[in-house]
Write an enzyme that holds these catalytic residues in place. Structure first.
Site, PDB file in Angstrom:
ATOM      1  N   ARG A  29      15.055  18.878 -18.191  1.00 42.10           N
ATOM      2  CA  ARG A  29      14.785  17.798 -17.231  1.00 42.10           C
ATOM      3  C   ARG A  29      14.874  16.429 -17.898  1.00 42.10           C
ATOM      4  NH1 ARG A  29       9.474  20.176 -13.946  1.00 42.10           N
ATOM      5  NH2 ARG A  29      10.182  22.324 -13.892  1.00 42.10           N
ATOM      6  N   GLU A  37      18.102  20.760  -5.645  1.00 40.65           N
ATOM      7  CA  GLU A  37      16.966  19.934  -5.218  1.00 40.65           C
ATOM      8  C   GLU A  37      16.928  18.595  -5.945  1.00 40.65           C
ATOM      9  OE1 GLU A  37      12.110  20.539  -4.808  1.00 40.65           O
ATOM     10  OE2 GLU A  37      13.139  21.081  -6.647  1.00 40.65           O
TER      11      GLU A  37
END
Length: 482
Positions: A100, A171
């Site tokens: 991330r 997402e």
């Protein structure tokens, strides 16, 4: 940066793409034309867009967990367990924290340490490190569609590898994966990064492959007033549609009051469709996702199942297209696969029982929905005004001025002046409106609802209510009473 809400030109995109794919060695394996053909070979039953379309037609709510571990063989086993023992309709691959943050070397170390220790030393699945072929091994080993869930401000390389790797849903967004997650990322940067992601998805759509895109609805997941999360979801939908995305799932995180939660999903679907149509995107499929309670959970498993079941009931009664399911180990830490499956089965049971019931059109829900819609319109009008008609410029200016303000967010680009609290029925109202562009009538409505609670509890309206409400559900209540 001078970011605007315009479709990225093919030349600019391809130039940026060359740089993105060279970031890490696995990027070299991505070939767009070959990936399009691979995506087209995926059966409709294993595609998010197809399965969501069918759920929308049949008026049913699908269930989806969160899950991800470091070793891909174990990740496959985990997801297979969740679709068989957990009866999941849709599956996730939750990405690890190093990925991330684009820290792929640390993710690589995590994979090696996981091999040595025999257990996952990462809190998710490191897609970038594994690359296209291993991702295809994962997605092809399952009977149901698989989505990438993460929390990445700059997800460009992750998007490339994920879609080429056979994932059919993705997402996140430039606001929802920045302001609630990061401290120092500017909105101009993250919106530009996510314009790349959406342009890539748009290119797949132009080639005949619809990749489902899902803005992250719950934001910080803590007492978020529906108008704020709905406005962000609508904005991110418009940004995605500008880049050519044709399949969008807008989300909302459970607040706990049944009427307000059903009304929020109702208003979210209605206004997303309306705003997309207003700006020329009436050909976009819009579905909804309801996130079960994102705040503190009871440590007792039986009580945790109560919270999970309440979220399941709300999703079913709101006719959300899908629901993201929590586990009874939520207060303890990373759940076992057995606990994850148990939360899924409990959710499926409640949803199946409530399949034929619908609360969207009862008078109390319609009233609450009308309030949310008015608040969203007042926010959106001001955002477009601040941007002189350009949505991106408007969003940046709105956060600078506090017109958009997400409670409890860590970002230094967020004003942090808005403070929510529950009213006497447990609905989330706004104690401090900060610079939200609300009319006097809307501000008076929120104040009156909080005054009702204060009178009932024989105390003044204050910040103490906020503190009490944040911890209430973990203690077994919805409203943090005095």
């Amino acid at each position: 940066m001078n970011v605007q809400n315009v479709k990225i030109s093919e030349g600019d995109f391809l130039k940026e793409r060359e740089e993105v794919l060279s970031t890490w060695p696995t990027g070299a394996r991505v070939n767009f034309e070959e990936a399009v053909e691979y995506q087209k070979s995926i059966a409709p039953s294993k595609r998010f867009d197809s399965k969501l379309r069918k759920a929308l037609k049949d008026n049913v709510t699908l269930i989806q967990p969160r899950a991800g571990v470091a070793l891909y063989e174990e990740h496959i086993k985990l997801l297979q367990y969740l679709e068989t023992e957990g009866e999941a309709d849709l599956l996730p691959s939750t990405v690890d924290s190093y990925t991330r943050l684009n820290r792929y070397k640390e993710a690589e170390n995590g994979i090696e340490k996981s091999k040595e220790s025999g257990r996952s030393m990462l809190n998710g699945f490191p897609i970038v490190n594994y690359g296209v072929d291993i991702c295809r091994a994962v997605t092809s080993s399952l009977k149901n569609p698989v989505q990438v869930r993460h929390g990445t401000p700059d997800a460009r390389l992750l998007t490339e590898i994920s879609i080429a790797g056979g994932f059919t849903s993705y997402e996140g967004g430039g606001i929802s994966y920045n302001i609630p997650y990061s401290k120092d990322y500017s909105l101009e940067k993250t919106i530009a990064y996510w314009q790349y992601t959406d342009r890539l998805c748009g290119m797949y759509a132009e080639a005949g492959v619809d990749i489902n895109r899902e803005p992250f609805g719950p934001l910080t997941g803590t007492l978020i007033p529906p108008c704020i999360s709905n406005a962000v979801a609508i904005i991110e939908s418009l940004l995605a549609a500008t880049q050519g995305v044709k399949d969008i799932t807008v989300g909302y995180g459970q607040c706990g009051n049944l009427i307000q939660d059903v009304a929020a999903i109702r208003a979210l679907k209605k206004q997303t469709v309306e705003y997309l149509a207003k700006y020329g995107y009436s050909d976009v499929q819009v579905t909804t996702v309801f996130h079960q309670w994102m705040g503190g959970f009871p440590q007792d498993e039986s009580k945790a199942f109560g919270v999970i079941s309440w979220g399941a009931a709300t999703a079913a009664l709101a006719k959300a297209t899908k629901v993201i399911v929590k586990t009874p180990h939520e207060a303890v830490g990373v759940p076992t696969k057995e606990a994850n499956a148990a939360g899924l089965r409990a959710t499926k049971q409640v949803i199946s029982m409530l399949r034929d019931q619908d609360l969207r059109n009862i008078p109390m829900v319609e009233f609450e929905s009308s309030i949310i819609e008015r608040e969203v319109d007042e926010i959106m009008d001001k955002v477009f005004e601040l941007g002189n008609g350009d949505l991106v410029r408007g969003v940046v200016a709105a956060f600078e001025s506090g017109v958009l303000d997400i409670p409890f967010a860590p970002s230094r680009y967020n004003a942090g002046k808005v403070m929510p609290a529950r009213d006497n029925d447990g609905a989330v109202r706004i104690l401090e409106t900060g610079n939200l562009p609300f009319s006097k009538e809307v501000k008076d409505f929120h104040r009156s609802k909080l005054e009702e609670r204060a009178k009932f509890e024989k105390r003044t309206v204050s910040f103490q209510m906020v503190i009490d409400d944040v911890y209430a559900i973990s203690k077994g209540f919805l409203v943090g009473r005095k």
